[in-house]
Design an enzyme around this catalytic site. Structure first.
Site, short mmCIF file in Angstrom:
data_model
loop_
_atom_site.label_atom_id
_atom_site.label_comp_id
_atom_site.label_asym_id
_atom_site.label_seq_id
_atom_site.Cartn_x
_atom_site.Cartn_y
_atom_site.Cartn_z
N LYS A 1 0.84 -1.21 0.00
CA LYS A 1 0.00 0.00 0.00
C LYS A 1 0.87 1.25 0.00
O LYS A 1 0.67 2.16 -0.80
CB LYS A 1 -0.91 0.00 1.24
N ASN A 2 1.83 1.30 0.90
CA ASN A 2 2.61 2.54 1.06
C ASN A 2 3.57 2.80 -0.10
O ASN A 2 4.05 3.91 -0.27
CB ASN A 2 3.37 2.53 2.38
N ARG B 1 -8.75 -0.14 4.53
CA ARG B 1 -7.83 0.85 3.96
C ARG B 1 -6.49 0.20 3.64
O ARG B 1 -5.77 0.68 2.76
CB ARG B 1 -7.59 2.00 4.94
N ARG C 1 0.82 15.07 12.98
CA ARG C 1 1.30 14.83 11.62
C ARG C 1 1.31 16.06 10.72
O ARG C 1 0.59 16.12 9.72
CB ARG C 1 0.50 13.70 10.96
N CYS D 1 -4.65 13.65 12.88
CA CYS D 1 -5.31 12.37 12.62
C CYS D 1 -5.24 11.55 13.89
O CYS D 1 -4.64 11.98 14.87
CB CYS D 1 -4.68 11.64 11.44
N ASP E 1 4.57 0.88 12.11
CA ASP E 1 3.39 0.20 11.57
C ASP E 1 3.25 -1.26 12.01
O ASP E 1 2.25 -1.91 11.70
CB ASP E 1 3.40 0.27 10.02
C1 UD1 Z 1 4.45 7.00 6.37
C2 UD1 Z 1 3.56 5.81 6.21
C3 UD1 Z 1 3.02 5.33 7.55
C4 UD1 Z 1 4.17 5.11 8.52
C5 UD1 Z 1 5.08 6.32 8.58
C6 UD1 Z 1 6.33 6.09 9.42
C7 UD1 Z 1 2.59 6.08 4.02
C8 UD1 Z 1 1.38 6.38 3.22
N1 UD1 Z 1 2.45 6.15 5.33
O1 UD1 Z 1 3.65 8.07 6.91
O2 UD1 Z 1 2.29 4.14 7.35
O3 UD1 Z 1 3.66 4.86 9.81
O4 UD1 Z 1 5.52 6.67 7.25
O5 UD1 Z 1 7.04 5.01 8.93
O6 UD1 Z 1 3.63 5.74 3.49
N2 UD1 Z 1 6.48 14.84 10.54
C9 UD1 Z 1 6.56 16.21 10.80
N3 UD1 Z 1 6.55 17.06 9.73
C10 UD1 Z 1 6.49 16.62 8.44
C11 UD1 Z 1 6.40 15.24 8.20
C12 UD1 Z 1 6.41 14.38 9.27
O7 UD1 Z 1 6.65 16.63 11.95
O8 UD1 Z 1 6.50 17.45 7.51
C13 UD1 Z 1 6.47 13.90 11.68
C14 UD1 Z 1 5.15 13.13 11.76
O9 UD1 Z 1 4.19 13.86 12.49
C15 UD1 Z 1 5.57 11.85 12.46
C16 UD1 Z 1 7.00 11.63 11.94
O10 UD1 Z 1 7.43 12.89 11.43
O11 UD1 Z 1 5.60 12.05 13.86
C17 UD1 Z 1 7.12 10.58 10.85
O12 UD1 Z 1 6.26 10.91 9.80
P1 UD1 Z 1 6.50 10.46 8.29
O13 UD1 Z 1 7.73 9.61 8.19
O14 UD1 Z 1 6.39 11.65 7.43
O15 UD1 Z 1 5.25 9.51 8.06
P2 UD1 Z 1 4.19 9.56 6.88
O16 UD1 Z 1 4.88 9.81 5.59
O17 UD1 Z 1 3.06 10.45 7.26
#
Ligand code: UD1
Length: 418
Positions: A22-23, A398, A123, A118, A306
């Protein structure tokens, strides 16, 4: 609303084939915005999040030929009429914010709703926006939307504050059409980033270093169509293996490379299981009860957030106490009160949970809250004696293709009821 009815206490045995990741699939399908030519993908999982992605692309004007029943999708973005990702879709699926990079890179303009909080945490997307600004985008916030503009993005050196998966994907997709070279540092190293980079290369992008902290991109003027097969889902695989661990069974998953699961498989070994790795499959032979093991979630190659909830269920029936520490998301223990309803002994302090293993859990009605938490509750039901009903399983749809069928093929007594 559908529910899952489970009669637990059966040790799972057998083999399941994992679906496409999925990711990996989400950003890869979105990357088709980077070219006017048709892109054909195989092994696309039939999931709610994929449907949402196709709906978003369709609303923008993409031509889509889904044959999701055969795991295939062809997308052509030659007549994109809207550069907007509206609130109702972004709210449903945060990953849609990665349309920003490709839309900006190809059309010089994008308007994307801010996702908001969320279930598992705040996030924000500040790292995405900082990276795109470094490539020359002008970004403003207007009425809950990010409005980004750039005549042509210009390659730059970008150091991510944190190895965010989404930010790395967003900026990588922007850099492939920027003018000149971009060097992205402190990148996320998740296998799904490697898969995205491979798909982009199949479209003609010039990328080096994916899967490491530093990714180098030589920007191109245009990209072309591609034919690409999505990688297997390591989190889906880990979930079925954890179901085997929690129930004291023997489960094999096939259709993915175990090398991307090293940190997860090491924990199965710590929990007393025998792990047999093959080129494109892996088997976990669990003892009657798991051994306790401490876990800390980290960016890849560390243990994935995850898989945290699913492991917690297994530790709830372990022969001793384990500590699970969540470092990626601030609010990712929502499965705990529900597991306690099954009789689990879990105490949460800050971002750590102390789990004292119990010899058995007892079935109960449960409420699912987010995708992986829902999976952990299904696992709870599988090892609990008697009947467990997991309500609100739309979260599972999902991210897990035919979960009840795959679990039933391993011997579980599980059915979906409306
Ligand atoms: C992706 C995955 C999700 C997984 C996560 C961590 C997808 C669709 N989802 O989510 O399943 O749990 O990686 O492996 O691939 N953060 C910030 N600012 C930003 C971006 C992130 O503060 O601009 C923080 C987030 O709030 C979180 C952490 O960084 O606490 C990690 O987030 P991130 O690696 O970006 O996860 P996702 O891409 O949202």
């Amino acid at each position: 609303m559908d529910k899952m009815r489970i009669r637990g206490g059966i040790a799972l045995r057998g083999t399941v084939e994992v679906s496409g990741s999925k990711n990996a699939a989400l950003p890869i399908l979105i990357s088709t915005l980077l070219t006017a030519e048709a892109c054909r993908f195989e092994r696309v999982p039939d999931l709610e999040d994929i449907q949402t992605t196709l709906k978003l692309l369709g609303q923008m004007g993409a031509t889509i030929t889904p044959a999701l029943d055969q795991s295939q999708v062809t997308i052509r973005c030659d007549a994109i009429s809207s550069r907007e990702a509206p609130y109702d879709l972004v709210r449903k699926m945060r990953a849609s914010v990665v349309v920003l990079g490709p839309l900006l890179a190809r059309f010089g303009k994008a308007k994307v709703s801010l996702p908001g909080g969320c279930a598992i945490g705040a996030r924000p997307i500040n790292f995405h926006l900082a990276g795109l600004e470094r490539l020359g985008a002008k970004i403003e916030l207007e009425q809950g939307y990010v409005v980004a503009e750039a005549k042509r993005l210009i390659g730059a050196n970008i150091v991510f504050e944190f190895p965010s998966v989404g930010a790395t994907e967003n900026v990588l997709m922007a850099a492939v059409l920027a003018r000149g070279e971009s060097v992205l540092e402190n990148c996320a190293r998740e296998p799904e980033i490697i898969d995205l980079a491979r798909a982009l290369k199949a479209m003609g992008a010039e990328i080096e270093g994916e899967g490491t902290e530093v990714i180098r991109v030589q920007g191109k003027d245009v990209l072309h169509g591609c034919d690409y097969r999505i990688m297997g889902d390591r989190i889906e695989a880990g979930t079925y293996l954890a179901a085997g661990l929690a129930t004291g069974g023997t489960v094999k998953v096939k259709g993915l490379s175990p090398t991307y699961m090293d940190a997860i498989l090491a924990k199965f070994e710590d929990a007393g299981s025998r792990v047999i790795r093959e080129a494109d499959a892996v088997q976990v032979i669990a003892g009657a009860r798991p051994q306790p093991t401490d876990i800390k979630t980290l960016p890849y190659p560390g243990f994935p957030t995850d898989m945290q909830a699913q492991f917690m269920t297994a530790m709830a029936v372990a022969e001793g106490a384990s500590v699970i520490t969540e470092t990626i998301f601030e609010n990712r223990f929502m499965h705990v009160p529900e597991l306690i309803r099954l009789g689990a002994d879990i105490t949460v302090r800050g971002n750590s949970a102390l789990i004292r293993g119990r010899p058995k859990l007892l079935g109960a009605p449960l409420m699912a809250t987010d995708l992986r938490a829902s999976a952990s509750l299904v696992l709870g039901g599988l090892c609990a004696e008697g009947e467990t009903i997991v309500n609100r399983i739309y979260h599972l749809d999902r991210g897990y293709e035919c979960m009840e069928k795959k679990l039933a093929s391993l011997g579980a007594e599980i059915e979906r009821i409306s």
